[in-house]
Design a protein around this motif. Structure first.
Motif, PDB file in Angstrom:
ATOM      1  N   GLY A  56      24.532   2.248 -76.786  1.00  0.00           N
ATOM      2  CA  GLY A  56      23.213   1.791 -77.211  1.00  0.00           C
ATOM      3  C   GLY A  56      22.432   1.233 -76.052  1.00  0.00           C
ATOM      4  N   THR A  57      21.465   0.396 -76.401  1.00  0.00           N
ATOM      5  CA  THR A  57      20.641  -0.265 -75.405  1.00  0.00           C
ATOM      6  C   THR A  57      20.619  -1.760 -75.677  1.00  0.00           C
ATOM      7  OG1 THR A  57      18.622   0.000 -76.711  1.00  0.00           O
ATOM      8  CG2 THR A  57      19.128   1.750 -75.119  1.00  0.00           C
ATOM      9  N   CYS A  58      20.319  -2.521 -74.641  1.00  0.00           N
ATOM     10  CA  CYS A  58      20.165  -3.969 -74.785  1.00  0.00           C
ATOM     11  C   CYS A  58      19.164  -4.442 -73.730  1.00  0.00           C
ATOM     12  CB  CYS A  58      21.490  -4.691 -74.601  1.00  0.00           C
ATOM     13  SG  CYS A  58      21.331  -6.493 -74.714  1.00  0.00           S
ATOM     14  N   THR A  59      18.056  -4.977 -74.193  1.00  0.00           N
ATOM     15  CA  THR A  59      17.060  -5.551 -73.283  1.00  0.00           C
ATOM     16  C   THR A  59      17.032  -7.073 -73.402  1.00  0.00           C
ATOM     17  OG1 THR A  59      15.327  -5.251 -74.942  1.00  0.00           O
ATOM     18  CG2 THR A  59      15.607  -3.483 -73.332  1.00  0.00           C
ATOM     19  N   GLU A  60      18.047  -7.621 -74.012  1.00  0.00           N
ATOM     20  CA  GLU A  60      18.103  -9.063 -74.264  1.00  0.00           C
ATOM     21  C   GLU A  60      19.089  -9.782 -73.350  1.00  0.00           C
ATOM     22  OE1 GLU A  60      17.001 -12.594 -76.360  1.00  0.00           O
ATOM     23  OE2 GLU A  60      16.066 -10.668 -76.150  1.00  0.00           O
ATOM     24  N   GLY A  61      19.908  -9.064 -72.611  1.00  0.00           N
ATOM     25  CA  GLY A  61      20.885  -9.707 -71.739  1.00  0.00           C
ATOM     26  C   GLY A  61      21.665  -8.669 -70.956  1.00  0.00           C
ATOM     27  N   ASP A  62      22.694  -9.144 -70.244  1.00  0.00           N
ATOM     28  CA  ASP A  62      23.478  -8.233 -69.410  1.00  0.00           C
ATOM     29  C   ASP A  62      24.846  -7.904 -70.006  1.00  0.00           C
ATOM     30  OD1 ASP A  62      24.641 -10.695 -69.046  1.00  0.00           O
ATOM     31  OD2 ASP A  62      24.490 -10.695 -66.873  1.00  0.00           O
ATOM     32  N   LYS A  63      25.090  -8.343 -71.238  1.00  0.00           N
ATOM     33  CA  LYS A  63      26.359  -8.065 -71.900  1.00  0.00           C
ATOM     34  C   LYS A  63      26.115  -7.931 -73.398  1.00  0.00           C
ATOM     35  CE  LYS A  63      30.071 -10.235 -70.504  1.00  0.00           C
ATOM     36  NZ  LYS A  63      31.151 -11.234 -70.317  1.00  0.00           N
ATOM     37  N   VAL A  64      26.870  -7.027 -74.029  1.00  0.00           N
ATOM     38  CA  VAL A  64      26.826  -6.855 -75.482  1.00  0.00           C
ATOM     39  C   VAL A  64      28.186  -7.281 -76.031  1.00  0.00           C
ATOM     40  CG1 VAL A  64      26.648  -5.175 -77.358  1.00  0.00           C
ATOM     41  CG2 VAL A  64      25.143  -4.992 -75.392  1.00  0.00           C
ATOM     42  N   TYR A  65      28.152  -8.089 -77.076  1.00  0.00           N
ATOM     43  CA  TYR A  65      29.368  -8.559 -77.732  1.00  0.00           C
ATOM     44  C   TYR A  65      29.558  -7.742 -79.005  1.00  0.00           C
ATOM     45  CZ  TYR A  65      28.903 -12.491 -74.571  1.00  0.00           C
ATOM     46  OH  TYR A  65      28.803 -13.270 -73.444  1.00  0.00           O
ATOM     47  N   LEU A  66      30.780  -7.221 -79.207  1.00  0.00           N
ATOM     48  CA  LEU A  66      31.057  -6.337 -80.338  1.00  0.00           C
ATOM     49  C   LEU A  66      32.067  -6.971 -81.285  1.00  0.00           C
ATOM     50  CD1 LEU A  66      31.440  -3.199 -78.101  1.00  0.00           C
ATOM     51  CD2 LEU A  66      29.548  -3.598 -79.670  1.00  0.00           C
ATOM     52  N   PHE A  67      31.799  -6.853 -82.583  1.00  0.00           N
ATOM     53  CA  PHE A  67      32.785  -7.259 -83.580  1.00  0.00           C
ATOM     54  C   PHE A  67      32.636  -6.394 -84.819  1.00  0.00           C
ATOM     55  CE2 PHE A  67      29.273 -10.266 -84.397  1.00  0.00           C
ATOM     56  CZ  PHE A  67      29.132 -10.189 -85.777  1.00  0.00           C
ATOM     57  N   LEU A  68      33.583  -6.536 -85.725  1.00  0.00           N
ATOM     58  CA  LEU A  68      33.741  -5.643 -86.863  1.00  0.00           C
ATOM     59  C   LEU A  68      33.886  -6.448 -88.148  1.00  0.00           C
ATOM     60  CD1 LEU A  68      34.600  -2.584 -87.569  1.00  0.00           C
ATOM     61  CD2 LEU A  68      36.935  -3.388 -87.249  1.00  0.00           C
ATOM     62  N   ILE A  69      33.288  -5.955 -89.241  1.00  0.00           N
ATOM     63  CA  ILE A  69      33.564  -6.519 -90.564  1.00  0.00           C
ATOM     64  C   ILE A  69      33.937  -5.367 -91.497  1.00  0.00           C
ATOM     65  CG2 ILE A  69      32.022  -8.515 -90.269  1.00  0.00           C
ATOM     66  CD1 ILE A  69      30.098  -7.064 -92.245  1.00  0.00           C
ATOM     67  N   GLY A  70      34.712  -5.690 -92.517  1.00  0.00           N
ATOM     68  CA  GLY A  70      35.120  -4.661 -93.467  1.00  0.00           C
ATOM     69  C   GLY A  70      36.221  -5.151 -94.375  1.00  0.00           C
ATOM     70  N   ALA A 118      30.676  -5.120 -73.745  1.00  0.00           N
ATOM     71  CA  ALA A 118      30.259  -4.010 -72.888  1.00  0.00           C
ATOM     72  C   ALA A 118      29.183  -4.519 -71.949  1.00  0.00           C
ATOM     73  CB  ALA A 118      29.731  -2.848 -73.726  1.00  0.00           C
ATOM     74  N   ASP A 119      29.298  -4.180 -70.677  1.00  0.00           N
ATOM     75  CA  ASP A 119      28.286  -4.559 -69.700  1.00  0.00           C
ATOM     76  C   ASP A 119      27.059  -3.672 -69.874  1.00  0.00           C
ATOM     77  OD1 ASP A 119      29.824  -6.575 -68.542  1.00  0.00           O
ATOM     78  OD2 ASP A 119      30.790  -5.173 -67.167  1.00  0.00           O
ATOM     79  N   VAL A 120      25.891  -4.266 -69.717  1.00  0.00           N
ATOM     80  CA  VAL A 120      24.628  -3.534 -69.807  1.00  0.00           C
ATOM     81  C   VAL A 120      24.281  -3.024 -68.410  1.00  0.00           C
ATOM     82  CG1 VAL A 120      22.187  -3.684 -70.397  1.00  0.00           C
ATOM     83  CG2 VAL A 120      23.874  -4.925 -71.766  1.00  0.00           C
ATOM     84  N   ASN A 121      23.998  -1.735 -68.306  1.00  0.00           N
ATOM     85  CA  ASN A 121      23.642  -1.108 -67.033  1.00  0.00           C
ATOM     86  C   ASN A 121      22.203  -1.446 -66.640  1.00  0.00           C
ATOM     87  OD1 ASN A 121      26.168   0.272 -66.934  1.00  0.00           O
ATOM     88  ND2 ASN A 121      25.354   1.736 -68.417  1.00  0.00           N
ATOM     89  N   ALA A 122      21.836  -1.111 -65.423  1.00  0.00           N
ATOM     90  CA  ALA A 122      20.492  -1.390 -64.912  1.00  0.00           C
ATOM     91  C   ALA A 122      19.395  -0.720 -65.755  1.00  0.00           C
ATOM     92  CB  ALA A 122      20.376  -0.946 -63.460  1.00  0.00           C
ATOM     93  N   ASP A 171      19.390  -0.540 -68.941  1.00  0.00           N
ATOM     94  CA  ASP A 171      19.477  -1.197 -70.255  1.00  0.00           C
ATOM     95  C   ASP A 171      20.397  -0.486 -71.242  1.00  0.00           C
ATOM     96  OD1 ASP A 171      17.750  -3.255 -69.452  1.00  0.00           O
ATOM     97  OD2 ASP A 171      15.981  -2.155 -70.121  1.00  0.00           O
ATOM     98  N   THR A 172      21.225   0.455 -70.778  1.00  0.00           N
ATOM     99  CA  THR A 172      22.165   1.134 -71.671  1.00  0.00           C
ATOM    100  C   THR A 172      23.544   0.501 -71.547  1.00  0.00           C
ATOM    101  OG1 THR A 172      22.763   2.800 -70.020  1.00  0.00           O
ATOM    102  CG2 THR A 172      20.923   3.325 -71.517  1.00  0.00           C
ATOM    103  N   TRP A 173      24.351   0.672 -72.567  1.00  0.00           N
ATOM    104  CA  TRP A 173      25.735   0.220 -72.551  1.00  0.00           C
ATOM    105  C   TRP A 173      26.585   1.224 -73.326  1.00  0.00           C
ATOM    106  CZ3 TRP A 173      28.205  -0.592 -77.156  1.00  0.00           C
ATOM    107  CH2 TRP A 173      27.399  -0.758 -78.287  1.00  0.00           C
ATOM    108  N   TYR A 196      29.113  -4.605 -85.282  1.00  0.00           N
ATOM    109  CA  TYR A 196      27.960  -5.367 -84.804  1.00  0.00           C
ATOM    110  C   TYR A 196      27.926  -5.343 -83.281  1.00  0.00           C
ATOM    111  CZ  TYR A 196      27.037  -7.379 -89.394  1.00  0.00           C
ATOM    112  OH  TYR A 196      26.708  -7.544 -90.709  1.00  0.00           O
ATOM    113  N   ALA A 197      26.768  -5.061 -82.716  1.00  0.00           N
ATOM    114  CA  ALA A 197      26.501  -5.195 -81.281  1.00  0.00           C
ATOM    115  C   ALA A 197      25.497  -6.335 -81.163  1.00  0.00           C
ATOM    116  CB  ALA A 197      25.934  -3.905 -80.710  1.00  0.00           C
ATOM    117  N   VAL A 198      25.877  -7.399 -80.466  1.00  0.00           N
ATOM    118  CA  VAL A 198      25.088  -8.631 -80.459  1.00  0.00           C
ATOM    119  C   VAL A 198      24.787  -9.041 -79.017  1.00  0.00           C
ATOM    120  CG1 VAL A 198      24.976 -10.983 -81.381  1.00  0.00           C
ATOM    121  CG2 VAL A 198      26.376  -9.289 -82.540  1.00  0.00           C
ATOM    122  N   SER A 199      23.622  -9.635 -78.814  1.00  0.00           N
ATOM    123  CA  SER A 199      23.192 -10.006 -77.466  1.00  0.00           C
ATOM    124  C   SER A 199      23.880 -11.253 -76.915  1.00  0.00           C
ATOM    125  CB  SER A 199      21.676 -10.232 -77.450  1.00  0.00           C
ATOM    126  OG  SER A 199      21.338 -11.327 -78.295  1.00  0.00           O
TER     127      SER A 199
END
Length: 172
Positions: free
Chosen positions: A53-67, A95-99, A101-103, A124-127
């Motif tokens: 995906g993409t992230c323009t809110e920071g340099d790392k995306v935090y991932l978690f799962l519900i179910g 996941a680290d965000v690339n220059a 803005d993709t991860w 969930y992918a969270v900033s």
């Protein structure tokens, strides 16, 4: 922590502020996070799923799962341990965000340390490192996946085989 609005930045020569200066307008926009999954959205437990995906809110995306049969506020993708807003170390899947803005992150569902049930899950992918209970404090996006149990089938070339005859076993 800059407010999302327009700003005017002025530069000037301190010795001649009225004659040597320039201005530029800058618009600060709120960031965002997106997530997509490779494939159709339905996978067998044991398959690898590419999350990106993409992230323009920071340099790392935090991932978690519900179910099904998981902690309500989310668990890690690899260990199914509960994530907690007050414990950044509990977020093992990032996941680290690339220059640009993709991860991207590969999630091998066969590497999960605990047993996971077949069913529908939300990733969930969270900033920032917040659990589902605290999503109002972050930018986030979700992706739905359906995990199925694997299976094996086998058939033989004949129901009766005599000694010396060829027996062919095929399967999936």
């Amino acid at each position: 922590s800059t407010e999302a609005r327009s700003f005017t930045i002025r530069v000037e020569d301190p010795s001649a502020p009225l004659s040597t200066n320039d201005e530029v307008k800058v618009k600060v926009e709120a960031g965002s996070v997106t997530i997509t999954t490779s494939g159709t959205g339905t996978y067998y437990i044991g398959e690898e799923i590419t999350l990106s995906g993409t992230c323009t809110e920071g340099d790392k995306v935090y991932l978690f799962l519900i179910g099904p049969n998981l902690a309500t506020d989310g668990v890690t993708l690899t260990t199914l341990d509960k994530v907690s807003t007050t414990n950044e170390a509990s977020f093992k899947d990032t996941a680290d965000v690339n220059a640009d803005d993709t991860w991207s992150k590969k999630w091998n569902t066969g590497d999960i340390k605990k047993s996971i049930d077949a069913g529908g899950y939300t990733i969930y992918a969270v900033s920032t490192n917040v659990s589902k209970a605290d999503l109002s404090d972050a930018k986030y996006a979700t992706a739905s996946v359906n995990l199925r149990s694997g299976f094996i089938t086998a058939t033989t070339s004949g129901a009766t085989v005599a000694r010396g005859d060829e027996l062919k076993i095929t399967g999936t």
